[in-house]
Design an enzyme around this catalytic site. Structure first.
Site, PDB file in Angstrom:
ATOM      1  N   ILE A  23       0.814  -1.218   0.000  1.00 30.00           N
ATOM      2  CA  ILE A  23       0.000   0.000   0.000  1.00 30.00           C
ATOM      3  C   ILE A  23       0.849   1.272   0.000  1.00 30.00           C
ATOM      4  CG2 ILE A  23      -1.987  -1.059   1.124  1.00 30.00           C
ATOM      5  CD1 ILE A  23      -1.058   0.176   3.761  1.00 30.00           C
ATOM      6  N   GLY A  24       2.172   1.139   0.086  1.00 31.85           N
ATOM      7  CA  GLY A  24       3.003   2.330   0.058  1.00 31.85           C
ATOM      8  C   GLY A  24       4.465   1.995   0.132  1.00 31.85           C
ATOM      9  N   GLY A  60       8.579   4.094   0.691  1.00 27.52           N
ATOM     10  CA  GLY A  60       9.287   5.329   1.007  1.00 27.52           C
ATOM     11  C   GLY A  60      10.779   5.103   1.022  1.00 27.52           C
ATOM     12  N   SER A  85      12.777   4.303   3.338  1.00 30.98           N
ATOM     13  CA  SER A  85      13.345   3.246   4.159  1.00 30.98           C
ATOM     14  C   SER A  85      12.690   1.888   3.942  1.00 30.98           C
ATOM     15  CB  SER A  85      13.220   3.635   5.645  1.00 30.98           C
ATOM     16  OG  SER A  85      11.868   3.813   5.985  1.00 30.98           O
ATOM     17  N   GLY A  86      11.780   1.779   3.025  1.00 32.03           N
ATOM     18  CA  GLY A  86      11.185   0.476   2.781  1.00 32.03           C
ATOM     19  C   GLY A  86       9.775   0.551   2.250  1.00 32.03           C
ATOM     20  N   LYS A  87       9.052  -0.567   2.386  1.00 29.76           N
ATOM     21  CA  LYS A  87       7.692  -0.669   1.880  1.00 29.76           C
ATOM     22  C   LYS A  87       6.720  -0.907   3.032  1.00 29.76           C
ATOM     23  CE  LYS A  87       8.841  -2.463  -2.716  1.00 29.76           C
ATOM     24  NZ  LYS A  87       8.568  -3.515  -3.727  1.00 29.76           N
ATOM     25  N   VAL A  88       5.456  -0.553   2.782  1.00 34.86           N
ATOM     26  CA  VAL A  88       4.405  -0.748   3.778  1.00 34.86           C
ATOM     27  C   VAL A  88       3.330  -1.637   3.169  1.00 34.86           C
ATOM     28  CG1 VAL A  88       2.696   0.367   5.257  1.00 34.86           C
ATOM     29  CG2 VAL A  88       4.883   1.511   4.808  1.00 34.86           C
ATOM     30  N   LYS A 126       5.611  -2.401   8.149  1.00 33.63           N
ATOM     31  CA  LYS A 126       6.671  -1.645   7.495  1.00 33.63           C
ATOM     32  C   LYS A 126       7.882  -2.560   7.370  1.00 33.63           C
ATOM     33  CE  LYS A 126       7.862   2.503   8.971  1.00 33.63           C
ATOM     34  NZ  LYS A 126       8.547   3.528   9.809  1.00 33.63           N
ATOM     35  N   ASP A 142      10.289  14.540  13.344  1.00 29.52           N
ATOM     36  CA  ASP A 142       9.801  14.440  11.973  1.00 29.52           C
ATOM     37  C   ASP A 142       8.276  14.538  11.949  1.00 29.52           C
ATOM     38  OD1 ASP A 142      10.074  14.285   9.246  1.00 29.52           O
ATOM     39  OD2 ASP A 142      10.213  12.099   9.174  1.00 29.52           O
TER      40      ASP A 142
END
Length: 979
Positions: free
Chosen positions: A667-668, A670, A672-675, A690, A801
């Site tokens: 579903i996403g 970024g 640092s990795g995938k979700v 994650k 952040d």
């Protein structure tokens, strides 16, 4: 052996009767202990009541009170309760007092409480109740106190509430009531307190039956959409002490006898459409606070106000009052706030104001006063503001103001003052705003300014002499406007110390020499005007480094080529009347410098090479990632190599997670990795996973982020912080498993493209706009999470952040703070913390390092017009958490404007853009998200916009704490909720 004497039958009977109460009490305690222990379990075992146990009497437990050995009072406020109220509560047969306020209790009004037959005090405030108040609420007939405030109740208030004839206090403020309220409230003959403020009722007149509440002492109906006139009958409520119907649409005159109530101490009718004259307060000489501002009141101020010996707060601003200030106003012994600006008042100001009372605010601007300022405004050394601009005042500034160490703002512009400024006024420690433009002040500028002075406007006066070399000490300035004076000499290079400066206007003076190249090093400078002086030499090349929104160097003696970056139509009026300036193009109608080619190739070659190298690195990284990802899948994730560490009770195993890390569940992704969205059971339960991939170049950084996430989320618990269920590790991957947030992140809702379908969870829906009440609840929820991290965790935690993409939303749009990979635990509470690397996201970054503590950098156009008086924030020496406060301020601006954090306009990010909009004095409504520009919420949106500005102040010490931010949001929201 003699027989023992036998007791008489009467004695036996007496002993038996005496033993009965002790047996009954013992049985009652045992039964109620069982009820309460079951209640504790049903409420999720809140930590605050861990002392409830089987070995002690309930009467000694926290939150429990007993009468005659039986439980009569249960107080469980602020226990972080998230479940509904169990029916077993009413098994406490003698319960009269129940307080469940300040929790997270969901659901509808708990009609199960009808079974609590002796209940007199019920407090359900500050929870998440929804729906309507039931029509059979009259069944709680024994209630004396009912508090349903600060929830999400909606619809109508039922007429049956008038059946609670024993009620003395009824609190319904801060809900979402959008229907009607009943006239039957007037039947509550014992009612002493009625609070219904901040609800969106349909437009209604004030029921005449309300004037039957003969015992009413406190009436609060602020912002309830009232229309029509105030009934004359309120003047018959002789017990009335507090009367507040502010922020409505009431019209007509104030009842002539309302101000004759002898017990009346507080009268608030501001922000209405009331007209006519202010009634003479012949009897109401006990008034402590009176606020009739922002109406259409006419005539003069009644002379009786000069006789009110208890008057502390006096506000008649923004009306159409005429005449002079009544005699005696300067003799009142406890007057603190004197606010009469924006009227048509005339005459001289009472000469002894401040001499007989501890005056804090003196605001008389926008009138027609003449004469001098009172000499003793700061006699008690507590004065915070002198705001007298736009009058016809003359004479000198009283010398006493130069010794007034508490001053935070002095605004005297647009008058006829003359003479020199008292030396001490320049250096007053707390002073942040000094506005003296359009007068006839004279003298030279000081070499020292107060360390907190951020805005100085002295334009169009008669200041002369050189700008002193010591201006490096003026390092707190954000705005300096001195145009239209007689300043001369060169501009010192010390100006490079003004790191917070955003506006510099020295036009219309006699300054000479070269423009200091140091100006080009001012990181926040947006507006620069040096026109109409005698500057010579070349324009410093590094001025092009600035992100200027306006530049004017016209009418000087400059020569040479203008910097290439200014050679465009945006600066067509920036260089007029400099006969020796030239440019390479004819765009600005300047002479052609030469015909030699511009060195574009050498100038842009490093950038081109950098981009090429970047593209190569990205391409290689993608190829390596695909190979690693493929190999990982090919090995099938050997379950023997995976290690699961849980932080909560789980109903899944690592096999459930690892086996479903497929592209179809992605579903996403970024940096640092995938979700992934993973189903964990057949009934529709999901978790978010994650997956942090293994890349040698990023391995050290990602490992630190993984450790930080696990260390922090594994140890803290809060309803507004995302729940880390477990972590799963292998040689090549690290998995973080979270509770699944159905509505994903806030940024998708704020910044998703309009008029296209958006995937939310498993459903594809058309773009839906978040309304303002939802945005406000999200802001409060996120603030609660950050407030918990900063103030309730030991040691405190800074997120580093905070951004809209790290604020997740569940199915009911309840906010959760997420992504703690950059977070840091502060080693010692109260000590500065050094960060080893830059953290955060562009657009949410706080400005660069600050070497000085500073207070009051908020740009105040007119302190008179601010509901939020920034100068009242307390000093603080802790700056670490202020990193998060700045970022959260950007989120607030996103919620109000709908814009992205890094998208203000061509030259600015959102925070800078919003600040510039404010400093230019433009209407706030211009920047509000047009999709939610609802007139019903304009006031809330304006306040949140201003709060966003405060949070994004340049200097950390100028920003509030998260506790102050949360408190402000709760107080000014129709949907407040404490942490």
């Amino acid at each position: 052996m003699s027989k023992l004497p036998q007791p008489f039958p009467e004695v036996l009977l007496l002993l038996f009767l005496i033993s009965i109460p002790f047996n009954v009490i013992s049985e009652t305690i045992e039964t109620e202990r069982t009820v309460l222990l079951n209640l504790k379990q049903q409420l999720g075992n809140p930590p605050a009541i861990q002392l409830w146990n089987v070995s002690s009497s309930p009467c000694s437990w926290p939150g429990i009170k007993c009468t005659d050995g039986s439980v009569t009072s249960v107080s469980l406020q602020d226990m972080n309760i998230t479940s509904e109220i169990p029916p077993s509560i009413c098994k406490l047969k003698n319960l009269t007092f129940l307080d469940l306020s300040d929790n997270f209790i969901p659901g509808h009004f708990p009609t199960l409480l009808y079974n609590c037959s002796k209940l007199q005090h019920l407090n359900l405030s500050l929870n998440y109740f929804i729906g309507s108040v039931p029509g059979d609420i009259y069944q709680l007939s024994t209630l004396v106190y009912l508090d349903l405030s600060d929830n999400n109740f909606s619809g109508n208030i039922p007429p049956s509430i008038g059946g609670l004839r024993a009620l003395k206090e009824l609190r319904l403020q801060y809900n979402e009531f959008n229907g009607t309220f009943p006239k039957e409230i007037g039947n509550l003959s014992k009612l002493e307190l009625l609070w219904m403020a901040y609800n969106g009722f349909v437009q209604m007149n004030i029921p005449d039956m309300f004037t039957q509440l003969k015992k009413l002492k406190y009436l609060w109906m602020t912002a309830t959409n009232l229309i029509g006139k105030i009934p004359e009958g309120f003047a018959n409520l002789s017990s009335l002490e507090w009367f507040d119907m502010s922020k409505n649409n009431l019209e007509g005159p104030i009842p002539s006898r309302l101000l004759m109530l002898k017990n009346l101490t507080n009268l608030y009718l501001f922000n209405n459409e009331l007209s006519g004259k202010i009634p003479r307060p012949v009897e109401a000489l006990n008034l402590v606070e009176i606020d009739l501002c922002r109406n259409n009141l006419t005539g003069t101020i009644p002379g009786e106000f000069g006789m009110m010996q208890n008057l502390v707060f006096f506000n008649l601003m923004s009306n159409q009052l005429t005449g002079e200030i009544p005699a005696g106003m300067d003799q009142l012994p406890v007057l603190k706030v004197f606010r009469i600006f924006a009227n048509k008042l005339s005459g001289v100001l009472p000469p002894e104001l401040g001499l007989h009372s501890k005056l804090e605010y003196f605001e008389v601007c926008d009138n027609q006063f003449t004469g001098q300022l009172p000499e003793n405004l700061c006699a008690y050394r507590v004065l915070l503001g002198v705001v007298a601009f736009s009058n016809n005042l003359s004479g000198h500034i009283p010398a006493s103001l130069g010794n007034c160490s508490t001053l935070r703002t002095v605004q005297l512009y647009n008058n006829q003052f003359s003479g020199e400024i008292p030396p001490g006024l320049w250096t007053t420690f707390d002073l942040s705003v000094l506005l003296l433009s359009n007068n006839s002040f004279s003298g030279e500028l000081p070499s020292q300014l107060g360390r907190n002075l951020s805005m100085v406007k002295i334009s169009k006066n008669k200041f002369s002499g050189n700008i002193p070399v010591g201006i490096g000490s003026w390092s707190s300035l954000t705005v300096f406007e001195a145009n239209g004076n007689q300043l001369s000499g060169e501009l010192p290079s010390d100006i490079a110390s003004w790191k917070s400066l955003n506006t510099l206007d020295l036009s219309g003076n006699k300054l000479s020499g070269q423009i200091p190249a140091a100006i080009g090093s001012l990181p926040d400078l947006l507006n620069l005007d040096l026109s109409e002086n005698q500057f010579s030499g070349k324009i410093p090349d590094n001025l092009a480094n600035l992100r200027l929104t306006s530049l004017n160097l016209s009418s000087n003696k400059l020569y040479g080529q203008i910097p290439d970056e200014f050679d465009n139509l945006a600066y067509e009026n920036s260089f007029l009347n400099n006969s020796n300036l030239c440019a390479d193009t004819p765009i600005l109608n300047l002479p052609d410098c030469s015909s030699k080619p511009r060195k574009l190739t050498s100038k842009y070659l490093p950038l081109i090479l950098s981009l090429a190298v970047f593209i190569v690195i990205v391409t290689v990284s993608l190829i390596l990632f695909v190979m690693i990802d493929y190999r990982s899948k090919k090995r099938g994730g050997d379950l023997a190599t995976w290690k699961l560490t849980s932080f909560h009770r789980l109903d899944f195993t690592e096999e459930n997670i690892v086996s479903r890390l497929t592209e179809s569940n992605l579903i996403g992704s970024g940096g640092s990795g995938k979700v992934y969205k993973i189903a964990i059971n057949e009934s529709g339960g999901f978790v978010a996973v994650k997956r942090i991939w293994n890349n040698k170049k990023l391995d050290g950084k990602l490992k630190k982020e993984f450790i930080a996430e696990v260390e922090i989320l594994g140890s803290i618990r809060h309803a507004n912080i995302v729940k880390l269920l477990c972590c799963i590790s292998s040689e090549n991957s690290k998995l973080l498993v979270y509770e699944f947030m159905e509505n994903q992140s806030l940024d998708r809702w704020l910044h998703g493209k309009k008029k296209r379908s958006t995937t939310i969870g498993t459903n594809s829906i058309y773009h839906i706009v978040l309304d303002w009440p939802t945005r406000m609840r999200i802001a409060i929820g996120a603030a609660q999470g950050l407030c918990y991290m900063h103030h309730d965790c030991c040691p405190p935690i800074i997120h580093r952040d905070v951004k809209s993409s790290n604020i997740l939303l569940d199915s009911e749009f309840k906010a959760r703070i997420a992504d703690f990979g950059l977070a840091k635990m502060l080693t010692r509470q109260g000590e500065p913390h050094t960060m080893s690397a830059v953290a955060g996201t562009f657009g949410y970054f706080a400005p660069g390092k600050i070497n000085r503590e500073f207070y009051g950098s908020f740009v105040v156009k007119s302190i008179c017009l601010l509901d939020l008086y920034i100068a009242e924030y307390a000093y603080t020496t802790k700056v670490n958490e202020k990193f998060d406060v700045y970022s959260f301020g950007v989120v607030l601006l996103e919620l109000v404007t709908g814009r992205e954090a890094n998208c203000g306009d061509e030259h600015t990010n959102l925070a800078q853009w919003a600040w510039r909009h404010y400093t230019e004095g433009r209407p706030e409504v211009e920047i509000f998200d047009p999709e939610i520009n609802d007139p019903c919420h304009l006031e809330e949106m304006t306040l949140v916009y201003k709060l966003g500005l405060i949070c994004t102040s340049t200097l950390p010490s100028s920003r509030p704490s998260m506790k102050e931010v949360l408190l402000f949001l709760q107080r000014h929201s129709r949907h407040p909720k404490k942490k």
